[in-house]
Enzyme design. Sequence first.
Site, PDB file in Angstrom:
ATOM      1  N   HIS A 124      -5.022  11.763  55.492  1.00 42.91           N
ATOM      2  CA  HIS A 124      -3.920  11.989  54.562  1.00 42.91           C
ATOM      3  C   HIS A 124      -3.519  10.651  53.966  1.00 42.91           C
ATOM      4  O   HIS A 124      -3.528   9.637  54.660  1.00 42.91           O
ATOM      5  CB  HIS A 124      -2.721  12.611  55.295  1.00 42.91           C
ATOM      6  CG  HIS A 124      -1.759  13.266  54.372  1.00 42.91           C
ATOM      7  ND1 HIS A 124      -0.777  12.572  53.716  1.00 42.91           N
ATOM      8  CD2 HIS A 124      -1.653  14.552  53.969  1.00 42.91           C
ATOM      9  CE1 HIS A 124      -0.101  13.406  52.956  1.00 42.91           C
ATOM     10  NE2 HIS A 124      -0.610  14.607  53.084  1.00 42.91           N
ATOM     11  N   ASP A 126      -3.844  21.408  56.204  1.00 45.18           N
ATOM     12  CA  ASP A 126      -4.896  22.363  55.854  1.00 45.18           C
ATOM     13  C   ASP A 126      -5.809  22.702  57.018  1.00 45.18           C
ATOM     14  O   ASP A 126      -6.596  23.640  56.930  1.00 45.18           O
ATOM     15  CB  ASP A 126      -5.732  21.804  54.691  1.00 45.18           C
ATOM     16  CG  ASP A 126      -4.930  21.766  53.411  1.00 45.18           C
ATOM     17  OD1 ASP A 126      -4.216  22.739  53.160  1.00 45.18           O
ATOM     18  OD2 ASP A 126      -5.002  20.767  52.686  1.00 45.18           O
TER      19      ASP A 126
HETATM   20  N1  ACO Z   1     -13.512  12.571  56.563  1.00 45.05           N
HETATM   21  C1  ACO Z   1     -14.199  11.410  56.667  1.00 45.05           C
HETATM   22  N2  ACO Z   1     -13.725  10.212  56.298  1.00 45.05           N
HETATM   23  C2  ACO Z   1     -12.481  10.182  55.784  1.00 45.05           C
HETATM   24  C3  ACO Z   1     -11.719  11.352  55.639  1.00 45.05           C
HETATM   25  C4  ACO Z   1     -12.284  12.567  56.064  1.00 45.05           C
HETATM   26  N3  ACO Z   1     -11.595  13.714  55.964  1.00 45.05           N
HETATM   27  N4  ACO Z   1     -10.530  11.021  55.096  1.00 45.05           N
HETATM   28  C5  ACO Z   1     -10.549   9.696  54.898  1.00 45.05           C
HETATM   29  N5  ACO Z   1     -11.720   9.184  55.314  1.00 45.05           N
HETATM   30  C6  ACO Z   1     -12.119   7.773  55.334  1.00 45.05           C
HETATM   31  C7  ACO Z   1     -12.390   7.253  53.927  1.00 45.05           C
HETATM   32  O1  ACO Z   1     -13.745   7.437  53.569  1.00 45.05           O
HETATM   33  C8  ACO Z   1     -12.033   5.794  54.099  1.00 45.05           C
HETATM   34  O2  ACO Z   1     -13.082   5.161  54.784  1.00 45.05           O
HETATM   35  P1  ACO Z   1     -13.410   3.582  54.499  1.00 45.05           P
HETATM   36  O3  ACO Z   1     -12.149   2.843  54.857  1.00 45.05           O
HETATM   37  O4  ACO Z   1     -14.554   3.307  55.407  1.00 45.05           O
HETATM   38  O5  ACO Z   1     -13.765   3.504  53.049  1.00 45.05           O
HETATM   39  C9  ACO Z   1     -10.834   5.822  55.053  1.00 45.05           C
HETATM   40  O6  ACO Z   1     -11.006   7.024  55.813  1.00 45.05           O
HETATM   41  C10 ACO Z   1      -9.486   5.826  54.390  1.00 45.05           C
HETATM   42  O7  ACO Z   1      -9.357   6.976  53.605  1.00 45.05           O
HETATM   43  P2  ACO Z   1      -8.897   6.969  52.093  1.00 45.05           P
HETATM   44  O8  ACO Z   1      -9.998   7.556  51.288  1.00 45.05           O
HETATM   45  O9  ACO Z   1      -8.365   5.655  51.685  1.00 45.05           O
HETATM   46  O10 ACO Z   1      -7.707   7.977  52.120  1.00 45.05           O
HETATM   47  P3  ACO Z   1      -6.985   8.497  50.841  1.00 45.05           P
HETATM   48  O11 ACO Z   1      -5.554   8.272  51.070  1.00 45.05           O
HETATM   49  O12 ACO Z   1      -7.539   7.976  49.576  1.00 45.05           O
HETATM   50  O13 ACO Z   1      -7.360  10.036  50.849  1.00 45.05           O
HETATM   51  C11 ACO Z   1      -7.467  12.271  51.498  1.00 45.05           C
HETATM   52  C12 ACO Z   1      -6.638  10.990  51.520  1.00 45.05           C
HETATM   53  C13 ACO Z   1      -7.895  12.613  50.058  1.00 45.05           C
HETATM   54  C14 ACO Z   1      -6.578  13.400  51.989  1.00 45.05           C
HETATM   55  C15 ACO Z   1      -8.699  12.079  52.402  1.00 45.05           C
HETATM   56  O14 ACO Z   1      -8.281  11.812  53.726  1.00 45.05           O
HETATM   57  C16 ACO Z   1      -9.619  13.292  52.377  1.00 45.05           C
HETATM   58  O15 ACO Z   1     -10.446  13.392  51.481  1.00 45.05           O
HETATM   59  N6  ACO Z   1      -9.463  14.227  53.361  1.00 45.05           N
HETATM   60  C17 ACO Z   1     -10.244  15.445  53.345  1.00 45.05           C
HETATM   61  C18 ACO Z   1      -9.671  16.426  52.329  1.00 45.05           C
HETATM   62  C19 ACO Z   1      -8.375  17.024  52.817  1.00 45.05           C
HETATM   63  O16 ACO Z   1      -8.249  17.471  53.946  1.00 45.05           O
HETATM   64  N7  ACO Z   1      -7.396  17.067  51.885  1.00 45.05           N
HETATM   65  C20 ACO Z   1      -6.100  17.676  52.175  1.00 45.05           C
HETATM   66  C21 ACO Z   1      -5.032  16.618  52.279  1.00 45.05           C
HETATM   67  S1  ACO Z   1      -3.479  17.341  52.644  1.00 45.05           S
HETATM   68  C22 ACO Z   1      -2.973  18.023  51.192  1.00 45.05           C
HETATM   69  O17 ACO Z   1      -3.273  17.582  50.114  1.00 45.05           O
HETATM   70  C23 ACO Z   1      -2.182  19.207  51.266  1.00 45.05           C
END
Ligand code: ACO
Length: 432
Positions: A310, A367
Amino acid sequence: MQQTDEKATIIIGDQQIELPVLIGTEGHKSIDISRLFEEYGITTFDPSLGSTSMCQSTITYIDGDKGILRYRGIPIEQFDRPKPNFIEVAWLLIFGYLPTRQELNEFRDLLTANEMLHEELRDQFNNVPPKSPPMAILSAMLSQLACYYEKFLPLGDDDLFIEAAGRLISKARTIAAYSYRRSKGLPYIYPDPALRYCANFLHMMFSIPYQQYIIGEEIEDAMNLVLILHADHEQNCSTSAVRVVGSAKANLFASCAAGVSALWGPLHGGANVEVMKMLEAINSGGMDPKDCINAAKDKDNPYKLYGFGHRVYKNYDPRAKILRAAADRVFARQKINDPLLDIARQLEEYALNDSYFIDRKLYPNVDFYSGILLRAIGIPTNMFTVIFAMGRLPGWIAQWKEQHDNTTQKIIRPRQLYVGKKLNDYVPIGER
Ligand code: ACO
């Protein structure tokens, strides 16, 4: 929001710029750069706005490190038991305080009076392709509401606003149910004024002509809880979309339709559908839980562990905690044994013990468990994000109102850092 005695200093070359520092109720500090461009011709660069407070707000508070979520100061856990009604929470979010019994009754009556769709609008459902995604229908139909209720478009006074908000919350539920009926080719069921908000929705989803769907109290409560837990989440992607559109003085219906479009994305509200696909793939033997974890960790693979991570929470999402417990409760009482719940628990355990997820502070988000609970209620997967939108509507309306009431709010219009070509020439097509 208050200004502190502190100043932030930016030094660029021999130029030194002092900026005011603001502080929120919970001690969060924010550097006020709002006059930076006007006075110094400099912008800040923050493409996904992760370090930008785009407004001040009194609606929802989140502490992502501690896993805290509060609506108008009330911790989200207090909405689990004793059971408040979704409509009560909608009022709280929109108007800033818990309604009196009379206000709640009047608001309920307003919703009941507005639960039907104009027959022409209902006919519109037959003009969309039968297999249309319900989110596409929801967004289109919310926009179309503006065609039927022109008096609400300017929204000058408070009475008109309450009426528009009530109408929107009530009709969105009917539209949501009809979008499902359309996707199944089933006849549309009229709302039943004797039923409460969630029961009425389930009735429109599942009753068939001459056979009313019997709604168990437990299922109605679970639906109510799901909607409450989704009701607001401060400046997330869809809410920001509502604010951006609303800042152009676009009407409430158009602004909320924009919110639906943003919510549809798989990185936002659409993630609950992706979670279900992942759990089903594991259940059908197409994937192993460890494969999912490894694919999500592989930087050459775009696969994500959906329902994890998140932008704001670097701790367990408090909504996921409540939903997980609610799923356990409903499954135990209904004596359901859903293998997907076991798979979800197993995935969670693997991820929470894996250094990739630990180091990045990736925990289950809302989710991860909402879909499992919605399945127990009987909601089909293609409706999960629509339910999210129904739940989020009061939040969007509250945020729209807060912005609308702020007379100093200008149209939201960010700057960019142009990195394209310098002056270029048009070359006629024959000479290229
Ligand atoms: N699976 C694997 N790796 C992940 C995930 C995941 N679900 N979420 C984040 N990461 C990794 C990223 O690749 C990044 O890795 P790095 O530092 O090696 O590059 C690190 O964790 C940090 O993540 P960010 O991408 O900076 O997180 P951001 O704040 O941009 O994105 C998001 C948040 C979009 C929710 C992301 O965690 C994601 O895509 N999760 C899966 C989709 C999801 O469940 N979305 C629902 C969110 S809740 C809502 O909107 C109601």
